[in-house]
Design a protein around this motif. Sequence first.
Motif, mmCIF file in Angstrom:
data_model
loop_
_atom_site.group_PDB
_atom_site.id
_atom_site.type_symbol
_atom_site.label_atom_id
_atom_site.label_comp_id
_atom_site.label_asym_id
_atom_site.label_seq_id
_atom_site.Cartn_x
_atom_site.Cartn_y
_atom_site.Cartn_z
ATOM 1 N N SER A 1 24.744 -33.942 -48.570
ATOM 2 C CA SER A 1 25.412 -34.870 -47.670
ATOM 3 C C SER A 1 24.468 -35.330 -46.573
ATOM 4 O O SER A 1 23.542 -34.609 -46.183
ATOM 5 C CB SER A 1 26.653 -34.220 -47.046
ATOM 6 O OG SER A 1 26.281 -33.117 -46.248
ATOM 7 N N TRP A 2 24.724 -36.548 -46.098
ATOM 8 C CA TRP A 2 24.009 -37.144 -44.974
ATOM 9 C C TRP A 2 25.086 -37.594 -43.999
ATOM 10 O O TRP A 2 25.823 -38.549 -44.269
ATOM 11 C CB TRP A 2 23.158 -38.318 -45.430
ATOM 12 C CG TRP A 2 22.078 -37.927 -46.392
ATOM 13 C CD1 TRP A 2 20.761 -37.709 -46.101
ATOM 14 C CD2 TRP A 2 22.217 -37.723 -47.813
ATOM 15 N NE1 TRP A 2 20.072 -37.382 -47.245
ATOM 16 C CE2 TRP A 2 20.947 -37.381 -48.320
ATOM 17 C CE3 TRP A 2 23.288 -37.807 -48.707
ATOM 18 C CZ2 TRP A 2 20.719 -37.104 -49.658
ATOM 19 C CZ3 TRP A 2 23.064 -37.537 -50.045
ATOM 20 C CH2 TRP A 2 21.788 -37.192 -50.513
ATOM 21 N N THR A 3 25.201 -36.886 -42.880
ATOM 22 C CA THR A 3 26.306 -37.101 -41.954
ATOM 23 C C THR A 3 25.752 -37.542 -40.608
ATOM 24 O O THR A 3 24.725 -37.026 -40.153
ATOM 25 C CB THR A 3 27.121 -35.801 -41.796
ATOM 26 O OG1 THR A 3 27.415 -35.273 -43.100
ATOM 27 C CG2 THR A 3 28.417 -36.048 -41.068
ATOM 28 N N TYR A 4 26.460 -38.490 -39.961
ATOM 29 C CA TYR A 4 25.956 -39.091 -38.727
ATOM 30 C C TYR A 4 26.992 -38.956 -37.616
ATOM 31 O O TYR A 4 28.163 -39.277 -37.798
ATOM 32 C CB TYR A 4 25.589 -40.559 -38.985
ATOM 33 C CG TYR A 4 24.630 -40.674 -40.141
ATOM 34 C CD1 TYR A 4 23.273 -40.388 -39.976
ATOM 35 C CD2 TYR A 4 25.088 -40.984 -41.421
ATOM 36 C CE1 TYR A 4 22.394 -40.443 -41.045
ATOM 37 C CE2 TYR A 4 24.206 -41.041 -42.496
ATOM 38 C CZ TYR A 4 22.867 -40.772 -42.305
ATOM 39 O OH TYR A 4 21.999 -40.818 -43.372
ATOM 40 N N PHE A 5 26.528 -38.465 -36.460
ATOM 41 C CA PHE A 5 27.398 -38.133 -35.346
ATOM 42 C C PHE A 5 26.995 -38.883 -34.086
ATOM 43 O O PHE A 5 25.823 -39.201 -33.886
ATOM 44 C CB PHE A 5 27.307 -36.634 -35.020
ATOM 45 C CG PHE A 5 27.674 -35.714 -36.143
ATOM 46 C CD1 PHE A 5 28.974 -35.245 -36.291
ATOM 47 C CD2 PHE A 5 26.713 -35.290 -37.057
ATOM 48 C CE1 PHE A 5 29.315 -34.381 -37.315
ATOM 49 C CE2 PHE A 5 27.043 -34.414 -38.090
ATOM 50 C CZ PHE A 5 28.348 -33.969 -38.216
ATOM 51 N N SER A 6 27.957 -39.089 -33.199
ATOM 52 C CA SER A 6 27.676 -39.424 -31.801
ATOM 53 C C SER A 6 27.860 -38.138 -31.003
ATOM 54 O O SER A 6 28.424 -37.162 -31.498
ATOM 55 C CB SER A 6 28.612 -40.527 -31.300
ATOM 56 O OG SER A 6 29.964 -40.107 -31.378
ATOM 57 N N PHE A 7 27.385 -38.155 -29.759
ATOM 58 C CA PHE A 7 27.490 -36.984 -28.891
ATOM 59 C C PHE A 7 28.178 -37.414 -27.605
ATOM 60 O O PHE A 7 27.721 -38.339 -26.932
ATOM 61 C CB PHE A 7 26.102 -36.418 -28.612
ATOM 62 C CG PHE A 7 26.080 -35.275 -27.636
ATOM 63 C CD1 PHE A 7 26.757 -34.096 -27.917
ATOM 64 C CD2 PHE A 7 25.387 -35.374 -26.437
ATOM 65 C CE1 PHE A 7 26.752 -33.039 -27.017
ATOM 66 C CE2 PHE A 7 25.365 -34.331 -25.539
ATOM 67 C CZ PHE A 7 26.051 -33.157 -25.823
ATOM 68 N N ASP A 8 29.298 -36.764 -27.263
ATOM 69 C CA ASP A 8 30.083 -37.184 -26.097
ATOM 70 C C ASP A 8 29.784 -36.385 -24.836
ATOM 71 O O ASP A 8 30.489 -36.506 -23.845
ATOM 72 C CB ASP A 8 31.580 -37.131 -26.409
ATOM 73 C CG ASP A 8 32.120 -35.704 -26.524
ATOM 74 O OD1 ASP A 8 31.320 -34.745 -26.468
ATOM 75 O OD2 ASP A 8 33.346 -35.558 -26.683
#
Length: 198
Positions: free
Chosen positions: A124-131
């Motif tokens: 898997s290749w997963t993309y996140f933002s950081f809050d």
Amino acid sequence: MEVSEEASEWNYENVIEAARKCILDQEEEIPAEYGFSSAIKRSGNAEEPGYLVRDLNGDGTDELLIGCSGTEPGDSQHSVVYDIYTVWEGKLIHVLNGWERNRYYLCENGRIANEGSNGAADSSWTYFSFDGEKLILQEAVIYNEEKDQENPWFYCAGPECDLEKAIAISEEKGAEIRGKYTYSRLEFIPFIQEDSGV
């Protein structure tokens, strides 16, 4: 993962020194206190463990990144991030923990990428933002032969996405989505300084 009761009792210098000691003491187990990734003790000739302090989302709070820099300038695995810590509401927070087959990267567009694999048939290749406190899942490309051996590429978006909610896509579409994320080259400060020996 909350690491401490009060951030005033801990600071990044303490975490950095604990990580340095953990790397130097090769025979010792990784201390549970900070939850360091096991990868920092297993880095070999191709990786140099280090740290970096940077404000990841522009909120005025610096985060501590622990990871490895590749020794080859063209190495596609350069700048792997294994741990991120931040201070949130006065407490030290362990934002993420990676390992050899679960690596994180900072992207040039401000996202945090994760590459994970359970073997050749499941990646898997997963993309996140950081809050400022936690990672928020944005989108993911999944390769899973068990779900569909003939058409194993899938896509999902949003914080609740998983394989069950993913839609089938082509391999080309998966490559196009992954191509939006260029990994940043990070210059980690080495835990072990060659000139001083520590």
